[in-house]
Design a protein around this motif. Sequence first.
Motif, PDB file in Angstrom:
ATOM      1  N   LEU A  66       0.831  -1.206   0.000  1.00  0.00           N
ATOM      2  CA  LEU A  66       0.000   0.000   0.000  1.00  0.00           C
ATOM      3  C   LEU A  66       0.864   1.253   0.000  1.00  0.00           C
ATOM      4  O   LEU A  66       1.929   1.270   0.614  1.00  0.00           O
ATOM      5  CB  LEU A  66      -0.886   0.024   1.256  1.00  0.00           C
ATOM      6  CG  LEU A  66      -2.144  -0.826   1.250  1.00  0.00           C
ATOM      7  CD1 LEU A  66      -2.884  -0.639   2.567  1.00  0.00           C
ATOM      8  CD2 LEU A  66      -3.045  -0.437   0.096  1.00  0.00           C
ATOM      9  N   PRO A  67       0.407   2.301  -0.688  1.00  0.00           N
ATOM     10  CA  PRO A  67       1.139   3.568  -0.610  1.00  0.00           C
ATOM     11  C   PRO A  67       1.256   4.016   0.850  1.00  0.00           C
ATOM     12  O   PRO A  67       0.347   3.782   1.644  1.00  0.00           O
ATOM     13  CB  PRO A  67       0.251   4.540  -1.396  1.00  0.00           C
ATOM     14  CG  PRO A  67      -0.589   3.690  -2.283  1.00  0.00           C
ATOM     15  CD  PRO A  67      -0.744   2.379  -1.583  1.00  0.00           C
ATOM     16  N   GLU A  68       2.362   4.658   1.152  1.00  0.00           N
ATOM     17  CA  GLU A  68       2.666   5.022   2.534  1.00  0.00           C
ATOM     18  C   GLU A  68       1.556   5.830   3.201  1.00  0.00           C
ATOM     19  O   GLU A  68       1.184   5.568   4.343  1.00  0.00           O
ATOM     20  CB  GLU A  68       3.945   5.859   2.515  1.00  0.00           C
ATOM     21  CG  GLU A  68       4.858   5.615   3.689  1.00  0.00           C
ATOM     22  CD  GLU A  68       6.184   6.319   3.457  1.00  0.00           C
ATOM     23  OE1 GLU A  68       6.434   7.288   4.156  1.00  0.00           O
ATOM     24  OE2 GLU A  68       6.922   5.913   2.532  1.00  0.00           O
ATOM     25  N   ARG A  69       1.025   6.794   2.449  1.00  0.00           N
ATOM     26  CA  ARG A  69      -0.002   7.652   3.054  1.00  0.00           C
ATOM     27  C   ARG A  69      -1.254   6.865   3.393  1.00  0.00           C
ATOM     28  O   ARG A  69      -1.964   7.190   4.338  1.00  0.00           O
ATOM     29  CB  ARG A  69      -0.365   8.810   2.117  1.00  0.00           C
ATOM     30  CG  ARG A  69       0.635   9.939   2.175  1.00  0.00           C
ATOM     31  CD  ARG A  69       0.234  11.078   1.253  1.00  0.00           C
ATOM     32  NE  ARG A  69      -0.945  11.798   1.727  1.00  0.00           N
ATOM     33  CZ  ARG A  69      -1.626  12.659   0.962  1.00  0.00           C
ATOM     34  NH1 ARG A  69      -1.267  12.872  -0.279  1.00  0.00           N
ATOM     35  NH2 ARG A  69      -2.643  13.302   1.459  1.00  0.00           N
ATOM     36  N   LEU A 100      -7.886  11.651   1.304  1.00  0.00           N
ATOM     37  CA  LEU A 100      -6.556  11.916   0.763  1.00  0.00           C
ATOM     38  C   LEU A 100      -6.678  12.769  -0.502  1.00  0.00           C
ATOM     39  O   LEU A 100      -7.265  12.333  -1.492  1.00  0.00           O
ATOM     40  CB  LEU A 100      -5.839  10.612   0.406  1.00  0.00           C
ATOM     41  CG  LEU A 100      -5.391   9.696   1.536  1.00  0.00           C
ATOM     42  CD1 LEU A 100      -4.579   8.541   0.962  1.00  0.00           C
ATOM     43  CD2 LEU A 100      -4.578  10.454   2.568  1.00  0.00           C
ATOM     44  N   ASP A 101      -6.145  13.967  -0.448  1.00  0.00           N
ATOM     45  CA  ASP A 101      -6.117  14.808  -1.635  1.00  0.00           C
ATOM     46  C   ASP A 101      -4.852  14.449  -2.425  1.00  0.00           C
ATOM     47  O   ASP A 101      -3.744  14.718  -1.993  1.00  0.00           O
ATOM     48  CB  ASP A 101      -6.094  16.281  -1.219  1.00  0.00           C
ATOM     49  CG  ASP A 101      -6.149  17.203  -2.431  1.00  0.00           C
ATOM     50  OD1 ASP A 101      -5.760  16.758  -3.536  1.00  0.00           O
ATOM     51  OD2 ASP A 101      -6.567  18.354  -2.276  1.00  0.00           O
ATOM     52  N   GLU A 127       0.356   9.493  -8.451  1.00  0.00           N
ATOM     53  CA  GLU A 127       0.862   8.111  -8.467  1.00  0.00           C
ATOM     54  C   GLU A 127       0.175   7.262  -7.401  1.00  0.00           C
ATOM     55  O   GLU A 127       0.080   6.042  -7.555  1.00  0.00           O
ATOM     56  CB  GLU A 127       2.389   8.080  -8.348  1.00  0.00           C
ATOM     57  CG  GLU A 127       3.024   8.715  -7.132  1.00  0.00           C
ATOM     58  CD  GLU A 127       3.053  10.245  -7.195  1.00  0.00           C
ATOM     59  OE1 GLU A 127       2.678  10.812  -8.243  1.00  0.00           O
ATOM     60  OE2 GLU A 127       3.434  10.870  -6.193  1.00  0.00           O
ATOM     61  N   ILE A 128      -0.320   7.894  -6.336  1.00  0.00           N
ATOM     62  CA  ILE A 128      -1.057   7.124  -5.326  1.00  0.00           C
ATOM     63  C   ILE A 128      -2.307   6.525  -5.960  1.00  0.00           C
ATOM     64  O   ILE A 128      -2.599   5.342  -5.808  1.00  0.00           O
ATOM     65  CB  ILE A 128      -1.446   8.025  -4.127  1.00  0.00           C
ATOM     66  CG1 ILE A 128      -0.190   8.409  -3.348  1.00  0.00           C
ATOM     67  CG2 ILE A 128      -2.442   7.307  -3.214  1.00  0.00           C
ATOM     68  CD1 ILE A 128      -0.462   9.197  -2.086  1.00  0.00           C
ATOM     69  N   ALA A 129      -3.041   7.351  -6.712  1.00  0.00           N
ATOM     70  CA  ALA A 129      -4.249   6.867  -7.380  1.00  0.00           C
ATOM     71  C   ALA A 129      -3.894   5.767  -8.376  1.00  0.00           C
ATOM     72  O   ALA A 129      -4.586   4.764  -8.500  1.00  0.00           O
ATOM     73  CB  ALA A 129      -4.943   8.026  -8.091  1.00  0.00           C
ATOM     74  N   HIS A 130      -2.792   5.958  -9.065  1.00  0.00           N
ATOM     75  CA  HIS A 130      -2.344   4.982 -10.053  1.00  0.00           C
ATOM     76  C   HIS A 130      -2.088   3.636  -9.383  1.00  0.00           C
ATOM     77  O   HIS A 130      -2.530   2.583  -9.853  1.00  0.00           O
ATOM     78  CB  HIS A 130      -1.083   5.511 -10.730  1.00  0.00           C
ATOM     79  CG  HIS A 130      -0.595   4.624 -11.833  1.00  0.00           C
ATOM     80  ND1 HIS A 130      -1.349   4.345 -12.951  1.00  0.00           N
ATOM     81  CD2 HIS A 130       0.564   3.939 -11.976  1.00  0.00           C
ATOM     82  CE1 HIS A 130      -0.668   3.531 -13.731  1.00  0.00           C
ATOM     83  NE2 HIS A 130       0.488   3.262 -13.169  1.00  0.00           N
ATOM     84  N   GLN A 131      -1.377   3.681  -8.255  1.00  0.00           N
ATOM     85  CA  GLN A 131      -1.056   2.454  -7.527  1.00  0.00           C
ATOM     86  C   GLN A 131      -2.316   1.730  -7.064  1.00  0.00           C
ATOM     87  O   GLN A 131      -2.347   0.498  -7.000  1.00  0.00           O
ATOM     88  CB  GLN A 131      -0.234   2.806  -6.280  1.00  0.00           C
ATOM     89  CG  GLN A 131       1.252   2.615  -6.456  1.00  0.00           C
ATOM     90  CD  GLN A 131       1.968   3.092  -5.208  1.00  0.00           C
ATOM     91  OE1 GLN A 131       2.063   4.293  -4.958  1.00  0.00           O
ATOM     92  NE2 GLN A 131       2.458   2.154  -4.425  1.00  0.00           N
ATOM     93  N   LEU A 132      -3.343   2.508  -6.720  1.00  0.00           N
ATOM     94  CA  LEU A 132      -4.567   1.897  -6.198  1.00  0.00           C
ATOM     95  C   LEU A 132      -5.549   1.550  -7.308  1.00  0.00           C
ATOM     96  O   LEU A 132      -6.620   1.026  -7.049  1.00  0.00           O
ATOM     97  CB  LEU A 132      -5.242   2.860  -5.203  1.00  0.00           C
ATOM     98  CG  LEU A 132      -4.422   3.214  -3.961  1.00  0.00           C
ATOM     99  CD1 LEU A 132      -5.140   4.265  -3.140  1.00  0.00           C
ATOM    100  CD2 LEU A 132      -4.172   1.971  -3.119  1.00  0.00           C
TER     101      LEU A 132
END
Lengths: 146, 145
Positions: free
Chosen positions: A46-49, A93-94, A100-105
């Motif tokens: 998962l992304p860190e945030r 999460l904005d 890239e966070i959205a991309h990862q998810l």
Amino acid sequence: MGQTGLWILLAALVAGLAVGLVLRLREGRIRPARPGEDVDPDPSHLPERVAAALGPAVTLVQISTTFCSPCRHTHARLATLAENNDGLRHVDLDVTHEPEIAHQLGVLRTPTTIAYDAAGAELLRVGGVPDADTLLDSLRPHLAPA
Amino acid sequence: MSAGQPVDPRGPRFAAVITTVVLAVVLLTSWWPLLAAQTIVFGIGAFIGLRYAPYAVLYRSLVAPRLGPTAEREAAAPVRFAQGVGFAFALVGTIGYAADVVLLGAIATGFALFAAFLNAAFDFCLGCETYLLLRRFAPGTQTQA
């Protein structure tokens, strides 16, 4: 020449109608997690945030951008839901500057809300503005009995 | 980095209806000065401010008084971003028509019309909700907020 314009006009209207109807059908619909497709089965990826935001029971991670007005409605709705239900946490999460966070998810549109359990496994996701009651019903098995 | 006061959500919807009609006329007539005018309308909303966008002025002076007030408010940033996307397509379209590459002009106009129509008919802001998708295809593009 005028013909071309007419055909493109018709194509744009038909496409708009089709996309609009599909979006209306899918709006707010709850989708169970699909491991291997848009879900990475290993929570440690998962992304860190997102990982940092996880709560002790169920966390609703809302993916938003500055340029999205339904995100604000979603925020208000989910914040109230989390307030009224023990064990449910809501994090908005904005990702305007971190696409890239959205991309990862595997998130293509905003708002998309993903529910995670405490271990970071995805339970379900919702595109668009969710219906609070339906969402709560789907999450109830994962929330400790009140 | 304020995008301006929140707006009456019916204003952008009204603007989307007019935009759809204007773009349809452009497609039917290939009259590029009209598309150039629409490009400027988009540009004002995106880069100067929604208050000054001609359709918003029209809405405030002619339509809003008849509808009565609403407490509902919509943030300005998404709307301005969408106007910026419209601006890009309308600009390409204008250049296409003006340079006599009519097909390019018509296709760009068709995309802008598609988005305006989705907004007018379904209240769905394509540019806003797919911002992340747009960013993925054009990572350098950054519209002011």
